[in-house]
Design a protein around this motif. Structure first.
Motif, PDB file in Angstrom:
ATOM      1  N   ALA A 764       0.832  -1.206   0.000  1.00 48.23           N
ATOM      2  CA  ALA A 764       0.000   0.000   0.000  1.00 48.23           C
ATOM      3  C   ALA A 764       0.863   1.251   0.000  1.00 48.23           C
ATOM      4  CB  ALA A 764      -0.937  -0.016   1.207  1.00 48.23           C
ATOM      5  N   SER A 765       1.952   1.196   0.792  1.00 46.08           N
ATOM      6  CA  SER A 765       2.849   2.345   0.861  1.00 46.08           C
ATOM      7  C   SER A 765       3.555   2.576  -0.484  1.00 46.08           C
ATOM      8  CB  SER A 765       3.875   2.123   1.969  1.00 46.08           C
ATOM      9  OG  SER A 765       4.814   3.171   1.999  1.00 46.08           O
ATOM     10  N   SER A 766       4.033   1.495  -1.088  1.00 42.49           N
ATOM     11  CA  SER A 766       4.742   1.616  -2.365  1.00 42.49           C
ATOM     12  C   SER A 766       3.811   2.102  -3.477  1.00 42.49           C
ATOM     13  CB  SER A 766       5.353   0.283  -2.753  1.00 42.49           C
ATOM     14  OG  SER A 766       6.306  -0.134  -1.807  1.00 42.49           O
ATOM     15  N   LEU A 767       2.585   1.644  -3.454  1.00 48.02           N
ATOM     16  CA  LEU A 767       1.644   2.006  -4.505  1.00 48.02           C
ATOM     17  C   LEU A 767       0.890   3.285  -4.217  1.00 48.02           C
ATOM     18  CD1 LEU A 767       0.156  -1.573  -5.179  1.00 48.02           C
ATOM     19  CD2 LEU A 767       1.825  -0.336  -6.576  1.00 48.02           C
ATOM     20  N   LYS A 768       1.058   3.796  -2.951  1.00 47.65           N
ATOM     21  CA  LYS A 768       0.427   5.048  -2.535  1.00 47.65           C
ATOM     22  C   LYS A 768      -1.097   4.977  -2.663  1.00 47.65           C
ATOM     23  CE  LYS A 768       4.376   8.063  -3.479  1.00 47.65           C
ATOM     24  NZ  LYS A 768       5.321   6.991  -3.267  1.00 47.65           N
ATOM     25  N   VAL A 769      -1.648   3.853  -2.189  1.00 48.44           N
ATOM     26  CA  VAL A 769      -3.103   3.699  -2.150  1.00 48.44           C
ATOM     27  C   VAL A 769      -3.473   3.065  -0.813  1.00 48.44           C
ATOM     28  CG1 VAL A 769      -3.350   3.452  -4.652  1.00 48.44           C
ATOM     29  CG2 VAL A 769      -3.005   1.412  -3.230  1.00 48.44           C
ATOM     30  N   PRO A 770      -4.728   3.205  -0.373  1.00 49.25           N
ATOM     31  CA  PRO A 770      -5.157   2.508   0.849  1.00 49.25           C
ATOM     32  C   PRO A 770      -5.076   1.000   0.667  1.00 49.25           C
ATOM     33  CG  PRO A 770      -6.725   4.224   0.222  1.00 49.25           C
ATOM     34  CD  PRO A 770      -5.768   4.077  -0.923  1.00 49.25           C
ATOM     35  N   SER A 771      -4.978   0.258   1.782  1.00 47.52           N
ATOM     36  CA  SER A 771      -4.798  -1.191   1.717  1.00 47.52           C
ATOM     37  C   SER A 771      -5.917  -1.879   0.946  1.00 47.52           C
ATOM     38  CB  SER A 771      -4.729  -1.780   3.133  1.00 47.52           C
ATOM     39  OG  SER A 771      -3.585  -1.317   3.803  1.00 47.52           O
ATOM     40  N   ASP A 772      -7.162  -1.401   1.109  1.00 49.30           N
ATOM     41  CA  ASP A 772      -8.255  -2.089   0.444  1.00 49.30           C
ATOM     42  C   ASP A 772      -8.269  -1.856  -1.066  1.00 49.30           C
ATOM     43  OD1 ASP A 772      -8.952   0.561   0.549  1.00 49.30           O
ATOM     44  OD2 ASP A 772     -10.960   0.237   1.370  1.00 49.30           O
ATOM     45  N   GLU A 773      -7.441  -0.924  -1.560  1.00 48.32           N
ATOM     46  CA  GLU A 773      -7.364  -0.673  -3.004  1.00 48.32           C
ATOM     47  C   GLU A 773      -6.160  -1.356  -3.647  1.00 48.32           C
ATOM     48  OE1 GLU A 773      -7.583   3.459  -3.984  1.00 48.32           O
ATOM     49  OE2 GLU A 773      -9.302   3.850  -2.664  1.00 48.32           O
ATOM     50  N   VAL A 774      -5.340  -2.016  -2.826  1.00 47.69           N
ATOM     51  CA  VAL A 774      -4.137  -2.665  -3.358  1.00 47.69           C
ATOM     52  C   VAL A 774      -4.457  -3.708  -4.434  1.00 47.69           C
ATOM     53  CG1 VAL A 774      -2.244  -4.243  -2.769  1.00 47.69           C
ATOM     54  CG2 VAL A 774      -2.624  -2.198  -1.407  1.00 47.69           C
ATOM     55  N   PRO A 775      -5.429  -4.633  -4.210  1.00 39.07           N
ATOM     56  CA  PRO A 775      -5.693  -5.636  -5.253  1.00 39.07           C
ATOM     57  C   PRO A 775      -6.043  -5.031  -6.606  1.00 39.07           C
ATOM     58  CG  PRO A 775      -6.748  -6.262  -3.192  1.00 39.07           C
ATOM     59  CD  PRO A 775      -6.248  -4.881  -3.006  1.00 39.07           C
ATOM     60  N   ALA A 776      -6.889  -3.994  -6.618  1.00 39.57           N
ATOM     61  CA  ALA A 776      -7.276  -3.365  -7.884  1.00 39.57           C
ATOM     62  C   ALA A 776      -6.077  -2.697  -8.536  1.00 39.57           C
ATOM     63  CB  ALA A 776      -8.393  -2.353  -7.645  1.00 39.57           C
ATOM     64  N   ARG A 777      -5.253  -2.032  -7.705  1.00 43.37           N
ATOM     65  CA  ARG A 777      -4.078  -1.352  -8.248  1.00 43.37           C
ATOM     66  C   ARG A 777      -3.084  -2.348  -8.839  1.00 43.37           C
ATOM     67  NH1 ARG A 777      -2.048   2.519 -11.068  1.00 43.37           N
ATOM     68  NH2 ARG A 777      -0.118   3.446 -10.268  1.00 43.37           N
ATOM     69  N   VAL A 778      -2.874  -3.471  -8.126  1.00 41.67           N
ATOM     70  CA  VAL A 778      -1.969  -4.505  -8.637  1.00 41.67           C
ATOM     71  C   VAL A 778      -2.509  -5.074  -9.954  1.00 41.67           C
ATOM     72  CG1 VAL A 778      -1.070  -6.827  -8.210  1.00 41.67           C
ATOM     73  CG2 VAL A 778      -1.010  -5.116  -6.400  1.00 41.67           C
ATOM     74  N   GLU A 779      -3.824  -5.266 -10.029  1.00 42.58           N
ATOM     75  CA  GLU A 779      -4.425  -5.789 -11.252  1.00 42.58           C
ATOM     76  C   GLU A 779      -4.181  -4.833 -12.425  1.00 42.58           C
ATOM     77  OE1 GLU A 779      -6.345  -8.305 -13.800  1.00 42.58           O
ATOM     78  OE2 GLU A 779      -5.790  -8.681 -11.704  1.00 42.58           O
ATOM     79  N   GLN A 780      -4.294  -3.530 -12.154  1.00 44.11           N
ATOM     80  CA  GLN A 780      -4.020  -2.535 -13.200  1.00 44.11           C
ATOM     81  C   GLN A 780      -2.578  -2.636 -13.681  1.00 44.11           C
ATOM     82  OE1 GLN A 780      -4.971   1.317 -11.591  1.00 44.11           O
ATOM     83  NE2 GLN A 780      -7.193   0.918 -11.498  1.00 44.11           N
ATOM     84  N   LEU A 781      -1.651  -2.742 -12.714  1.00 42.32           N
ATOM     85  CA  LEU A 781      -0.231  -2.822 -13.075  1.00 42.32           C
ATOM     86  C   LEU A 781       0.077  -4.087 -13.858  1.00 42.32           C
ATOM     87  CD1 LEU A 781       1.423  -1.548  -9.764  1.00 42.32           C
ATOM     88  CD2 LEU A 781       1.282  -0.344 -11.951  1.00 42.32           C
ATOM     89  N   VAL A 782      -0.513  -5.195 -13.446  1.00 37.98           N
ATOM     90  CA  VAL A 782      -0.293  -6.461 -14.160  1.00 37.98           C
ATOM     91  C   VAL A 782      -0.812  -6.361 -15.582  1.00 37.98           C
ATOM     92  CG1 VAL A 782      -0.979  -8.891 -14.262  1.00 37.98           C
ATOM     93  CG2 VAL A 782      -0.254  -7.894 -12.098  1.00 37.98           C
ATOM     94  N   THR A 783      -1.996  -5.741 -15.758  1.00 41.33           N
ATOM     95  CA  THR A 783      -2.566  -5.583 -17.102  1.00 41.33           C
ATOM     96  C   THR A 783      -1.654  -4.726 -17.974  1.00 41.33           C
ATOM     97  OG1 THR A 783      -4.800  -5.794 -16.224  1.00 41.33           O
ATOM     98  CG2 THR A 783      -4.575  -4.766 -18.393  1.00 41.33           C
ATOM     99  N   ARG A 784      -1.160  -3.623 -17.393  1.00 43.12           N
ATOM    100  CA  ARG A 784      -0.251  -2.757 -18.155  1.00 43.12           C
ATOM    101  C   ARG A 784       1.026  -3.492 -18.514  1.00 43.12           C
ATOM    102  NH1 ARG A 784       0.581   2.710 -14.963  1.00 43.12           N
ATOM    103  NH2 ARG A 784       2.157   2.912 -16.626  1.00 43.12           N
ATOM    104  N   LEU A 785       1.553  -4.268 -17.564  1.00 43.50           N
ATOM    105  CA  LEU A 785       2.788  -5.005 -17.814  1.00 43.50           C
ATOM    106  C   LEU A 785       2.595  -6.015 -18.944  1.00 43.50           C
ATOM    107  CD1 LEU A 785       5.695  -5.649 -17.007  1.00 43.50           C
ATOM    108  CD2 LEU A 785       4.807  -7.251 -15.297  1.00 43.50           C
ATOM    109  N   ARG A 786       1.445  -6.703 -18.927  1.00 43.16           N
ATOM    110  CA  ARG A 786       1.168  -7.660 -19.992  1.00 43.16           C
ATOM    111  C   ARG A 786       1.074  -6.975 -21.352  1.00 43.16           C
ATOM    112  NH1 ARG A 786      -3.492 -10.927 -16.649  1.00 43.16           N
ATOM    113  NH2 ARG A 786      -2.089 -12.337 -15.492  1.00 43.16           N
TER     114      ARG A 786
END
Length: 925
Positions: A764-786
């Motif tokens: 959460a700290s690295s992504l600068k989002v609240p903990s409950d938004e981490v899964p969505a943020r990670v999903e966005q990053l994974v999609t962009r990476l793909r």
């Protein structure tokens, strides 16, 4: 007389004669010498070997047995069954020869009205051991059998032992004369097809030494107590009393044959011997499979699982070879819960009047296995309770075999093509053996496919390879026959009686040292630094069993000796063996000691074991009663639990299981343990473990009343709250139809959750989002990476194609063949295949060979994928891509293969690229 009645009459006869009825043990017992229980006396071996004291002087049982040594004889002979029921009566130091002979004779010859089988006395021929004058005298003078019908036979036929050092003795076998239509006169010595053995009476009176075979051992002396062990084959007696020619046509197997005839459209007994054999295989193996699955066996690639897999696949193969079936209505071949009248030969769950089944091309296993369950359930009602599981496992294996057939058929096609290309008409024995050993193809299936391809099979070569495999298996089996011989050093302790386990009520116990064993030898004392085994008269330390790991702890003496207990095991299920190292002082036999459990270890162990029961209960709530235990392991803070299931758990199911387990923890259920009879415990709903051999008295562990009730000898918490949080950490497959969950409990669960929380906070700290938004943020990053990876891959492919054009410019003609070769960095195998195909298309009108390589380095590891392609003209000239790859792969430090038009491989030595290209050039000259 129906088989179920034959079975009941046997038990009633011996119960009336003062014997205790002992229910059949599972086909799976903890015996180092056996895959399956193969004789009626096997569950009683601890009594005969002196490892345990029998709770009765006389016993009788009808034991489930499986023998697969002669599996290839099933259906060919009249008397080979893989599964059979062995009825027996046993005496432990009570009666001997006279009573055993009299009991057998009266049951066989008494009238049906008097509870006997009504067999005419003149039909029976006894045999006795060569020098057993006593047995012959009883038969002749007391029973009244004419001397001419009593035959003496040697050690091979009429002397019995377990195959390992231990009890042995002469035996008296009873044969039934089937009449002149079945062979020549002269008794069993003349013809054992006409004179069929139905009962063997073993007079266990001696001790044998080591040695092989039925005659290669020494008789060491008499047993302290004389015992009786008998075995009557229920199936053989049924065959005789029902007046049928073979054991496959009795009332428990013939209905399956009739069902197979219905679904395949073929007739049984119509003069086609090969077809009749296949019908019998279907009937025999289906029943055996149902009994094995019911006792917890699952298809696998070794041991018991391989035997079951082979049986099921022989059923599928036999149905296939019988050919396409009729679609006409026939007997009800419906599934669990069928409501049809008549014999419910059920399978998968339908209530239709008849399936549309076309031989092996349609699923038939559910139909056959359901029929076997219905036929055997009157004597083994647990089969009906486990119907859904048994049918599911069998049908799943049939589907798996269908895929195997597809893969094996490809191998067969390649082998057949290679055979024809070599201008040969016979498929090698090696190829046939590979099909059998790797893909489970029976030889007759290979023969059929070969005939369809216009080929023969080197059956001699196949048979030789099979014989070699059997020789290795037999040697391995003989090498394993040491389980009881190794217990010799513990014999005195086994005879002395069981170790008293005090660990349910206390963690420290006063005890006395009754034995010390070092390096397999009994010693009187041991000093500091020595490792040895200590046997105490009583102990609080739990010995590993039931999935629970052994306690650790200590043993101390008043004189200052200190021993660390590293492990605790049991021998004969009754004597505790403490593996220790002497830290200080000296320990000696007879010393009075204090045995102590490591309290921290025990606390964690009880949490793990009670947690296992909680997870099991939760699984059954979520998945249903079919999620039965298939194994477990628990240690402090950790548990794993194997269970029967048709597929993986969903995320929602995992959450439910975790929530139910933790709700039970929060409910603080009281954990109660009590002793009761096995029948009473099962009547209460207590769950028993597959394959466990329970005694008449069992220990029940109850958590929260109906929430969880299991038969268990382990140690447990006092209330469910003491388990602490339960956290599932993994779920996976461990075999066909078996899944595994793993979990942490107590502080280990807390520590795991703390790490997870810290990890989430860091993200959460690295992504600068609240903990409950981490899964969505990670999903966005994974999609962009793909997306970026796809763009990079596209750019690499475009660059490679551009480079590929330069390879054409540098192509050389070797002899009459164009060679296009070179390196294309940055491509994987898929990219190389695409480029090779593109280049081949550009030169398709010429004889050409294309060879492309892509050296790279990944995590410090060099890799060289490569692809070779050929044009049609090159192949016509004898150049095959697969042959080229096999030539160059070793130069690159790798392997490869493929078809004549396209082949590939991978190596680990980039310096081999230039030598590989030179080798290709040499091949083209």
């Amino acid at each position: 007389m129906q088989t179920h009645d034959i079975r009941k009459r046997f038990l009633d006869h011996f119960i009336k004669a003062g014997h205790t009825e002992v229910p059949s043990a599972s086909l799976i017992l903890d015996d180092p010498n056996l895959l399956f229980v193969n004789a009626g006396m096997v569950p009683f071996k601890p009594y005969f070997l002196g490892e345990q004291t029998p709770p009765f002087d006389r016993a009788t049982s009808v034991q489930k047995c499986v023998r697969t040594l002669d599996i290839d004889e099933v259906g060919i002979t009249t008397r080979h069954n893989t599964f059979f029921q062995m009825a027996g009566n046993f005496s432990f130091g009570d009666y001997f020869k006279r009573e055993a002979i009299t009991f057998a004779w009266t049951l066989l010859t008494n009238s049906v009205e008097d509870g006997g089988y009504g067999i005419p006395a003149e039909k029976l021929w006894p045999t006795v051991y060569l020098d057993d004058d006593e047995a012959e005298s009883i038969w002749r003078d007391e029973i009244g059998v004419p001397a001419g019908r009593i035959q003496r036979r040697g050690m091979k036929d009429n002397y019995w032992s377990m195959g390992v050092p231990g009890p042995c003795g002469p035996c008296s076998e009873i044969f039934y004369d089937r009449g002149p239509a079945y062979g020549i006169e002269g008794g069993p010595e003349a013809d054992e097809d006409r004179y069929i053995e139905i009962w063997n009476l073993v007079f266990m009176q001696n001790v044998r030494g080591p040695g092989g075979g039925k005659e290669g051992y020494e008789i060491l002396g008499p047993l302290p107590k004389k015992n009786i062990d008998t075995g009557m084959g229920i199936e053989r007696v049924a065959c005789l009393l029902q007046g049928v020619d073979n054991v496959y046509e009795t009332d428990l197997l013939k209905p399956i044959i009739d069902l197979a005839a219905s679904v395949t459209g073929r007739a049984y007994g119509a003069g086609d011997h090969e077809a009749d054999v296949r019908f019998r295989v279907i009937a025999d193996h289906t029943r055996t499979a149902a009994m094995l699955i019911g006792d917890g066996v699952l298809p696998g690639n070794d041991g018991r699982g391989y035997v079951l897999r082979r049986l099921l696949r022989r059923v599928v193969r036999s149905a296939r070879l019988l050919g396409a079936g009729s679609t006409a209505s026939g007997p009800n071949v419906s599934g669990a819960g069928s409501t049809a009248s008549g014999p419910n030969v059920s399978g998968a769950g339908s209530t239709a009047s008849g399936p549309n089944v076309d031989g092996a091309d349609q699923a038939t296993m559910g139909v056959f296995i359901g029929a076997a369950i219905d036929l055997m359930a009157p004597s083994y009602p647990e089969l009906a309770d486990k119907r859904e599981h048994i049918v599911s496992v069998a049908v799943g294996e049939e589907a798996s075999f269908a895929k195997t057939l597809a893969a094996g058929s490809k191998l067969f096609a390649d082998a057949a093509a290679a055979t024809k290309e070599a201008n040969k008409s016979t498929l090698s024995g090696s190829d046939a053996f590979t099909l059998h050993d790797t893909y489970g193809f029976p030889i007759d299936l290979t023969l059929e496919m070969a005939a369809e391809a216009g080929l023969q099979v080197d059956e001699g070569g196949f048979t030789e390879l099979m014989a070699e495999q059997k020789r290795r298996a037999k040697a391995d089996a003989n090498a394993r026959k040491t389980g009881h011989a190794d217990a010799g050093v513990y014999r005195e302790f086994l005879d002395r009686g069981p170790t008293e386990f005090t660990g349910y009520g206390e963690l420290v116990s006063e005890a006395r040292v009754v034995g010390l064993i070092a390096d397999g030898v009994r010693v009187r004392s041991a000093g500091a630094g020595q490792e040895l085994t200590v046997i105490l008269d009583r102990t609080p330390l739990y010995a590993e069993s039931g999935g629970q790991m052994a306690d650790t702890g200590s043993i101390t003496t008043g004189a200052g000796a200190r021993l660390t207990v590293k492990d605790v095991q049991r021998v004969g299920k009754s004597v505790w063996l403490h593996s220790v190292i002497v830290d200080a002082g000296e320990i000696a036999e007879g010393d009075e000691v204090l045995a102590s459990v490591d309290t921290s270890w025990r606390h964690g162990a009880t949490q793990g074991h009670s947690g296992t029961h909680m997870v099991h209960a939760a699984l059954r709530q979520v998945l249903g009663p079919g999620a039965t235990q298939a194994g477990s392991l628990n240690r402090p803070g950790y548990l794993r639990f194997d269970f029967h299931a048709s597929g993986p758990l969903s995320a929602e199911q995992r959450t439910q299981i975790e929530e139910i387990s933790n709700e039970a923890v929060e409910a603080d259920y009281r954990v109660n343990t009590f002793q009761t009879g096995l029948a009473e415990a099962k009547a209460m709903g207590a769950l028993a473990l597959f394959g466990e051999n329970y005694g008449d008295e069992v220990r029940v562990v109850e958590i929260g009343g109906p929430f969880s009730m299991e038969l268990c000898g382990g140690t447990h918490v006092a209330s469910s709250a003491q388990i602490g949080p339960v956290t599932l950490i993994g779920e996976s497959s461990v075999g066909s139809g078996v899944r595994r969950v793993e979990a942490y409990v107590g502080m280990d669960s807390f520590r795991h959750l703390s790490k997870e929380r810290a990890l989430m906070a860091g993200l959460a700290s690295s992504l600068k989002v609240p903990s409950d938004e981490v899964p969505a943020r990670v999903e966005q990053l994974v999609t962009r990476l793909r997306d970026v990876e796809k763009q990079l891959e596209k750019m690499r492919a475009e660059a490679a194609r551009a480079s590929a054009a330069t390879l054409l410019d540098r192509a050389v003609t070797v002899g009459s063949t164009l060679l296009v070769s070179g390196t294309l960095p940055g491509l994987d195998a898929n990219g190389l295949r695409s480029v090779a195909g593109d280049l081949r298309g550009r030169v398709k009108d010429r004889a050409a060979v294309i060879a492309v390589f892509s050296p790279s380095e990944d995590a410090g590891q060099a890799k060289v994928p490569f692809v070779v392609a050929t044009t049609e003209a090159a192949r016509s000239a004898g150049l095959k891509a697969g042959d080229v790859v096999k030539e160059i792969a070793p130069l690159l430090g790798g392997r490869g293969g493929g078809k004549p038009d396209l082949a590939q491989g991978s190596g680990s030595d980039p310096t081999g690229v230039d030598p590989a290209m030179r080798r290709i050039s040499e091949l083209l000259h």
